[in-house]
Design a protein around this motif. Structure first.
Motif, PDB file in Angstrom:
ATOM      1  N   LEU A  47      33.673 -24.910  24.216  1.00 18.21           N
ATOM      2  CA  LEU A  47      34.351 -23.900  25.041  1.00 18.21           C
ATOM      3  C   LEU A  47      33.353 -23.196  25.956  1.00 18.21           C
ATOM      4  O   LEU A  47      33.654 -22.928  27.125  1.00 18.21           O
ATOM      5  CB  LEU A  47      35.063 -22.885  24.146  1.00 18.21           C
ATOM      6  N   ALA A  48      32.166 -22.925  25.440  1.00 14.99           N
ATOM      7  CA  ALA A  48      31.137 -22.288  26.267  1.00 14.99           C
ATOM      8  C   ALA A  48      30.695 -23.222  27.389  1.00 14.99           C
ATOM      9  O   ALA A  48      30.495 -22.786  28.540  1.00 14.99           O
ATOM     10  CB  ALA A  48      29.939 -21.897  25.396  1.00 14.99           C
ATOM     11  N   ARG A  49      30.546 -24.496  27.074  1.00 15.87           N
ATOM     12  CA  ARG A  49      30.139 -25.471  28.091  1.00 15.87           C
ATOM     13  C   ARG A  49      31.207 -25.579  29.179  1.00 15.87           C
ATOM     14  O   ARG A  49      30.902 -25.664  30.378  1.00 15.87           O
ATOM     15  CB  ARG A  49      29.896 -26.835  27.441  1.00 15.87           C
ATOM     16  N   ALA A  50      32.473 -25.594  28.762  1.00 16.27           N
ATOM     17  CA  ALA A  50      33.565 -25.650  29.735  1.00 16.27           C
ATOM     18  C   ALA A  50      33.536 -24.428  30.641  1.00 16.27           C
ATOM     19  O   ALA A  50      33.716 -24.537  31.872  1.00 16.27           O
ATOM     20  CB  ALA A  50      34.910 -25.749  29.009  1.00 16.27           C
ATOM     21  N   ALA A  51      33.309 -23.257  30.063  1.00 13.83           N
ATOM     22  CA  ALA A  51      33.233 -22.034  30.869  1.00 13.83           C
ATOM     23  C   ALA A  51      32.081 -22.111  31.868  1.00 13.83           C
ATOM     24  O   ALA A  51      32.220 -21.709  33.034  1.00 13.83           O
ATOM     25  CB  ALA A  51      33.085 -20.820  29.958  1.00 13.83           C
ATOM     26  N   ASP A  52      30.945 -22.639  31.420  1.00 21.77           N
ATOM     27  CA  ASP A  52      29.786 -22.788  32.312  1.00 21.77           C
ATOM     28  C   ASP A  52      30.091 -23.729  33.472  1.00 21.77           C
ATOM     29  O   ASP A  52      29.537 -23.572  34.568  1.00 21.77           O
ATOM     30  CB  ASP A  52      28.583 -23.333  31.525  1.00 21.77           C
ATOM     31  N   GLN A  53      30.973 -24.711  33.232  1.00 23.89           N
ATOM     32  CA  GLN A  53      31.345 -25.677  34.264  1.00 23.89           C
ATOM     33  C   GLN A  53      32.504 -25.165  35.130  1.00 23.89           C
ATOM     34  O   GLN A  53      32.971 -25.877  36.019  1.00 23.89           O
ATOM     35  CB  GLN A  53      31.747 -27.006  33.612  1.00 23.89           C
TER      36      GLN A  53
ATOM     37  N   LEU B 115      35.543 -24.540  34.022  1.00 27.96           N
ATOM     38  CA  LEU B 115      36.799 -25.142  33.592  1.00 27.96           C
ATOM     39  C   LEU B 115      37.585 -24.172  32.717  1.00 27.96           C
ATOM     40  O   LEU B 115      37.045 -23.588  31.778  1.00 27.96           O
ATOM     41  CB  LEU B 115      36.526 -26.417  32.781  1.00 27.96           C
ATOM     42  N   ALA B 116      38.853 -24.014  33.008  1.00 22.17           N
ATOM     43  CA  ALA B 116      39.727 -23.175  32.201  1.00 22.17           C
ATOM     44  C   ALA B 116      40.328 -24.018  31.085  1.00 22.17           C
ATOM     45  O   ALA B 116      40.920 -25.072  31.340  1.00 22.17           O
ATOM     46  CB  ALA B 116      40.835 -22.573  33.060  1.00 22.17           C
ATOM     47  N   ILE B 117      40.170 -23.591  29.849  1.00 29.65           N
ATOM     48  CA  ILE B 117      40.739 -24.300  28.693  1.00 29.65           C
ATOM     49  C   ILE B 117      42.013 -23.565  28.266  1.00 29.65           C
ATOM     50  O   ILE B 117      41.983 -22.381  27.958  1.00 29.65           O
ATOM     51  CB  ILE B 117      39.740 -24.377  27.526  1.00 29.65           C
ATOM     52  N   ALA B 118      43.112 -24.319  28.238  1.00 28.66           N
ATOM     53  CA  ALA B 118      44.408 -23.710  27.937  1.00 28.66           C
ATOM     54  C   ALA B 118      44.630 -23.519  26.446  1.00 28.66           C
ATOM     55  O   ALA B 118      45.379 -22.632  26.031  1.00 28.66           O
ATOM     56  CB  ALA B 118      45.536 -24.572  28.503  1.00 28.66           C
ATOM     57  N   GLY B 119      44.011 -24.383  25.625  1.00 23.84           N
ATOM     58  CA  GLY B 119      44.256 -24.289  24.197  1.00 23.84           C
ATOM     59  C   GLY B 119      43.583 -25.403  23.427  1.00 23.84           C
ATOM     60  O   GLY B 119      42.688 -26.090  23.940  1.00 23.84           O
ATOM     61  N   LEU B 120      44.020 -25.584  22.191  1.00 23.80           N
ATOM     62  CA  LEU B 120      43.471 -26.595  21.297  1.00 23.80           C
ATOM     63  C   LEU B 120      44.546 -27.608  20.929  1.00 23.80           C
ATOM     64  O   LEU B 120      45.730 -27.289  20.877  1.00 23.80           O
ATOM     65  CB  LEU B 120      42.942 -25.947  20.015  1.00 23.80           C
ATOM     66  N   MET B 121      44.117 -28.834  20.634  1.00 28.73           N
ATOM     67  CA  MET B 121      45.016 -29.903  20.201  1.00 28.73           C
ATOM     68  C   MET B 121      44.445 -30.533  18.940  1.00 28.73           C
ATOM     69  O   MET B 121      43.222 -30.594  18.761  1.00 28.73           O
ATOM     70  CB  MET B 121      45.144 -30.968  21.297  1.00 28.73           C
ATOM     71  N   ALA B 122      45.337 -30.987  18.050  1.00 25.17           N
ATOM     72  CA  ALA B 122      44.879 -31.698  16.858  1.00 25.17           C
ATOM     73  C   ALA B 122      45.981 -32.592  16.318  1.00 25.17           C
ATOM     74  O   ALA B 122      47.168 -32.359  16.563  1.00 25.17           O
ATOM     75  CB  ALA B 122      44.431 -30.714  15.773  1.00 25.17           C
TER      76      ALA B 122
ATOM     77  N   ALA C 236      42.332 -21.131  17.415  1.00 25.43           N
ATOM     78  CA  ALA C 236      42.755 -20.739  18.761  1.00 25.43           C
ATOM     79  C   ALA C 236      42.730 -19.222  18.920  1.00 25.43           C
ATOM     80  O   ALA C 236      42.242 -18.696  19.936  1.00 25.43           O
ATOM     81  CB  ALA C 236      44.148 -21.296  19.054  1.00 25.43           C
ATOM     82  N   ARG C 237      43.245 -18.521  17.925  1.00 23.27           N
ATOM     83  CA  ARG C 237      43.241 -17.047  17.997  1.00 23.27           C
ATOM     84  C   ARG C 237      41.814 -16.511  18.064  1.00 23.27           C
ATOM     85  O   ARG C 237      41.524 -15.580  18.819  1.00 23.27           O
ATOM     86  CB  ARG C 237      43.961 -16.460  16.776  1.00 23.27           C
ATOM     87  N   ALA C 238      40.926 -17.101  17.282  1.00 26.98           N
ATOM     88  CA  ALA C 238      39.540 -16.629  17.239  1.00 26.98           C
ATOM     89  C   ALA C 238      38.858 -16.749  18.590  1.00 26.98           C
ATOM     90  O   ALA C 238      37.932 -15.989  18.896  1.00 26.98           O
ATOM     91  CB  ALA C 238      38.759 -17.413  16.179  1.00 26.98           C
ATOM     92  N   HIS C 239      39.324 -17.697  19.399  1.00 28.71           N
ATOM     93  CA  HIS C 239      38.703 -17.922  20.710  1.00 28.71           C
ATOM     94  C   HIS C 239      39.587 -17.459  21.869  1.00 28.71           C
ATOM     95  O   HIS C 239      39.306 -17.774  23.023  1.00 28.71           O
ATOM     96  CB  HIS C 239      38.344 -19.402  20.853  1.00 28.71           C
ATOM     97  N   GLY C 240      40.634 -16.740  21.557  1.00 28.67           N
ATOM     98  CA  GLY C 240      41.483 -16.179  22.599  1.00 28.67           C
ATOM     99  C   GLY C 240      42.263 -17.201  23.395  1.00 28.67           C
ATOM    100  O   GLY C 240      42.536 -16.993  24.579  1.00 28.67           O
ATOM    101  N   LEU C 241      42.627 -18.307  22.743  1.00 23.95           N
ATOM    102  CA  LEU C 241      43.357 -19.384  23.422  1.00 23.95           C
ATOM    103  C   LEU C 241      44.832 -19.348  23.035  1.00 23.95           C
ATOM    104  O   LEU C 241      45.169 -19.285  21.848  1.00 23.95           O
ATOM    105  CB  LEU C 241      42.762 -20.744  23.063  1.00 23.95           C
TER     106      LEU C 241
END
Length: 221
Positions: free
Chosen positions: A150-156, A158-165, A184-189
């Motif tokens: 998530l940090a790498r995406a932010a540095d690039q 990129l907006a991350i909408a959520g998590l998938m599994a 997801a909650r822990a990371h505000g997604l």
């Protein structure tokens, strides 16, 4: 499958989603149903489009390229989701075709998407895929790697909408769904892409925003 059969299956699934959402004190409109059309030819998909459904999911970029441009040209409001693994060298093709990518799972893919974004390419909705059951044969990043990705995406940029599994097969899915929701909650997604034909109602009750349903809509392959 006829349009009537497609409409009946679609009604059954959407009714089940609505029932589960209401039990969880949620608005059914907050749950997006993705019809997983992988391996199905355009002729098998068309009845579901004719029945009014507009959101579909594919596993492979190449397969989607063979059938969806024509389907989308005929029905421009179709929304296409990539739910299978994505090779970094296919990132540009995926971004050009899909409205959402649910399988962002490693630094090299984030970097490839970041280069496209930096060049001005509009990005689809992005979900980080988590290997929630720690299964060697499945895609997705390790749970411990989620913060770094998530940090790498932010540095690039990129907006991350959520998590998938995808939980392990033949086990109770609810604990895995709950764990993904907690992450997801822990990371505000806000986005949670989880739940398939056999367990989507459970996923909805635990907070899924996107459920990926194939067999219940298309029948067994």
């Amino acid at each position: 499958m006829t349009e009537t059969e497609a409409a009946s299956r679609l009604s059954e699934v959407t009714t089940a989603i609505a029932r589960a959402a209401r039990l969880a004190k949620r608005d059914p409109a907050d749950v997006a149903l993705i019809a997983i059309s992988k391996t199905h030819e355009a002729a098998a998909i068309q009845p579901l489009i004719d029945a009014g459904h507009r959101r579909f999911g594919e596993n492979r970029v190449q397969e989607a390229q063979g059938k969806w441009p024509a389907l989308k040209a005929a029905t421009p409001d179709i929304e296409l989701h990539l739910v299978g693994q994505l090779q970094s060298n296919k990132a540009a093709d995926a971004v050009a075709l899909f409205d959402a990518i649910h399988s962002v799972d490693r630094p090299s893919l984030i970097d490839a998407l970041g280069k496209l974004a930096a060049a001005g390419t509009a990005m689809p909705q992005l979900f980080v895929q988590v290997n929630i059951g720690e299964e060697e044969q499945k895609g997705g990043c390790a749970i411990a790697d989620v913060p770094g990705l998530l940090a790498r995406a932010a540095d690039q940029g990129l907006a991350i909408a959520g998590l998938m599994a995808v939980p392990p097969a033949d086990t109770e899915a609810a604990p895995y769904f709950a764990l993904l929701a907690k992450l997801a909650r822990a990371h505000g997604l806000a986005g949670l892409s989880m739940g398939m034909s056999g367990d989507f109602e459970t996923a909805v009750m635990i907070g899924a925003t996107h459920v990926r349903v194939g067999t219940a809509l298309f029948g067994a392959r």
